[in-house]
Design a protein around this motif. Structure first.
Motif, PDB file in Angstrom:
ATOM      1  N   ASP A   9       0.840  -1.207   0.000  1.00 51.88           N
ATOM      2  CA  ASP A   9       0.000   0.000   0.000  1.00 51.88           C
ATOM      3  C   ASP A   9       0.873   1.254   0.000  1.00 51.88           C
ATOM      4  O   ASP A   9       2.049   1.232   0.374  1.00 51.88           O
ATOM      5  N   ASP A  10       0.266   2.370  -0.434  1.00 51.12           N
ATOM      6  CA  ASP A  10       1.005   3.622  -0.632  1.00 51.12           C
ATOM      7  C   ASP A  10       1.657   4.138   0.652  1.00 51.12           C
ATOM      8  O   ASP A  10       2.800   4.603   0.621  1.00 51.12           O
ATOM      9  N   ASP A  11       0.936   4.059   1.770  1.00 54.71           N
ATOM     10  CA  ASP A  11       1.495   4.571   3.029  1.00 54.71           C
ATOM     11  C   ASP A  11       2.739   3.794   3.451  1.00 54.71           C
ATOM     12  O   ASP A  11       3.736   4.378   3.883  1.00 54.71           O
ATOM     13  N   LEU A  12       2.685   2.481   3.324  1.00 53.82           N
ATOM     14  CA  LEU A  12       3.828   1.659   3.691  1.00 53.82           C
ATOM     15  C   LEU A  12       4.997   1.911   2.743  1.00 53.82           C
ATOM     16  O   LEU A  12       6.151   1.995   3.172  1.00 53.82           O
ATOM     17  N   LEU A  13       4.720   2.083   1.476  1.00 54.39           N
ATOM     18  CA  LEU A  13       5.778   2.380   0.511  1.00 54.39           C
ATOM     19  C   LEU A  13       6.430   3.727   0.815  1.00 54.39           C
ATOM     20  O   LEU A  13       7.659   3.870   0.737  1.00 54.39           O
ATOM     21  N   ASP A  14       5.622   4.718   1.204  1.00 53.84           N
ATOM     22  CA  ASP A  14       6.181   6.012   1.596  1.00 53.84           C
ATOM     23  C   ASP A  14       7.110   5.864   2.793  1.00 53.84           C
ATOM     24  O   ASP A  14       8.179   6.480   2.854  1.00 53.84           O
ATOM     25  N   ARG A  18      11.076   6.753   2.882  1.00 54.94           N
ATOM     26  CA  ARG A  18      11.687   7.658   3.872  1.00 54.94           C
ATOM     27  C   ARG A  18      12.821   6.958   4.613  1.00 54.94           C
ATOM     28  O   ARG A  18      13.889   7.530   4.828  1.00 54.94           O
ATOM     29  N   LEU A  19      12.597   5.704   4.993  1.00 58.25           N
ATOM     30  CA  LEU A  19      13.636   4.914   5.654  1.00 58.25           C
ATOM     31  C   LEU A  19      14.849   4.773   4.747  1.00 58.25           C
ATOM     32  O   LEU A  19      15.989   4.947   5.182  1.00 58.25           O
ATOM     33  N   SER A  20      14.609   4.465   3.490  1.00 62.34           N
ATOM     34  CA  SER A  20      15.698   4.291   2.525  1.00 62.34           C
ATOM     35  C   SER A  20      16.522   5.564   2.390  1.00 62.34           C
ATOM     36  O   SER A  20      17.755   5.521   2.371  1.00 62.34           O
ATOM     37  N   ALA A  21      15.833   6.694   2.283  1.00 61.93           N
ATOM     38  CA  ALA A  21      16.539   7.974   2.140  1.00 61.93           C
ATOM     39  C   ALA A  21      17.326   8.305   3.412  1.00 61.93           C
ATOM     40  O   ALA A  21      18.486   8.713   3.341  1.00 61.93           O
ATOM     41  N   ARG A  28      15.198   0.610  -3.080  1.00 64.05           N
ATOM     42  CA  ARG A  28      14.199  -0.016  -2.216  1.00 64.05           C
ATOM     43  C   ARG A  28      14.567  -1.473  -1.961  1.00 64.05           C
ATOM     44  O   ARG A  28      14.326  -1.994  -0.873  1.00 64.05           O
ATOM     45  N   SER A  29      15.138  -2.124  -2.960  1.00 67.41           N
ATOM     46  CA  SER A  29      15.511  -3.536  -2.802  1.00 67.41           C
ATOM     47  C   SER A  29      16.486  -3.720  -1.646  1.00 67.41           C
ATOM     48  O   SER A  29      16.342  -4.648  -0.844  1.00 67.41           O
ATOM     49  N   GLU A  30      17.491  -2.850  -1.551  1.00 66.93           N
ATOM     50  CA  GLU A  30      18.457  -2.956  -0.455  1.00 66.93           C
ATOM     51  C   GLU A  30      17.768  -2.759   0.884  1.00 66.93           C
ATOM     52  O   GLU A  30      18.037  -3.495   1.845  1.00 66.93           O
ATOM     53  N   ALA A  31      16.874  -1.787   0.960  1.00 64.99           N
ATOM     54  CA  ALA A  31      16.161  -1.534   2.210  1.00 64.99           C
ATOM     55  C   ALA A  31      15.308  -2.736   2.585  1.00 64.99           C
ATOM     56  O   ALA A  31      15.325  -3.184   3.739  1.00 64.99           O
ATOM     57  N   LEU A  32      14.562  -3.279   1.649  1.00 71.85           N
ATOM     58  CA  LEU A  32      13.700  -4.427   1.936  1.00 71.85           C
ATOM     59  C   LEU A  32      14.506  -5.657   2.315  1.00 71.85           C
ATOM     60  O   LEU A  32      14.101  -6.418   3.201  1.00 71.85           O
TER      61      LEU A  32
END
Length: 144
Positions: A9-14, A18-21, A28-32
């Motif tokens: 969902d959009d909120d979780l992706l946001d 933010r976490l990635s940045a 995003r792949s590295e963060a996940l």
């Protein structure tokens, strides 16, 4: 490495963006991958009570609470076999922060942490467990 597609969902992706940045991930792949690794490590630690681990126990306590400092010291001396090092910080005139580096089985470390953080006067407590694995995923001991 496998490539997968997920729906999110959009909120979780946001939140992930933010976490990635904030952490400086290139994608995003590295963060996940890191998020999943952390969840797997936490799950494995919970399942393997007899497995060796390293841990940090961080807690804030009110040093003026009756006998609390001596009770905490006694607890640490009673389980000196788990203690690697302890850092003590005077936060202000009423509170102290301690960080204990521990080494033992997940069960021993968790039991010790519970005994410390449930003391009257200990306000905050967090235990971070890291499986003690060496090369190729095998338990590793540096003692000679």
């Amino acid at each position: 490495m496998q490539r997968i597609t997920i729906s999110i969902d959009d909120d979780l992706l946001d939140t992930i963006d933010r976490l990635s940045a904030r952490r400086g991930y290139a994608s995003r792949s590295e963060a996940l991958r890191d998020i999943v690794r952390e969840a797997v490590t936490r799950e494995q630690s919970a399942e393997a009570e007899d497995a060796p681990c390293l841990a940090t126990l961080t807690y804030v306590y009110e040093h003026e609470t009756r006998d609390l400092a001596s009770r905490l010291t006694r607890a640490q001396h009673h389980r000196h076999d788990l203690s690697v090092a302890t850092l003590h910080v005077h936060v202000d005139e009423h509170e102290c922060l301690e960080v204990a580096v521990l080494k033992g089985s997940v069960r021993e470390v968790t039991t010790f942490a519970d005994g410390v953080t449930t003391q009257r006067g200990v306000r905050l407590g967090a235990l971070q467990i890291v499986p003690a694995v060496g090369h190729a995923g095998h338990a590793h001991d540096h003692q000679t």
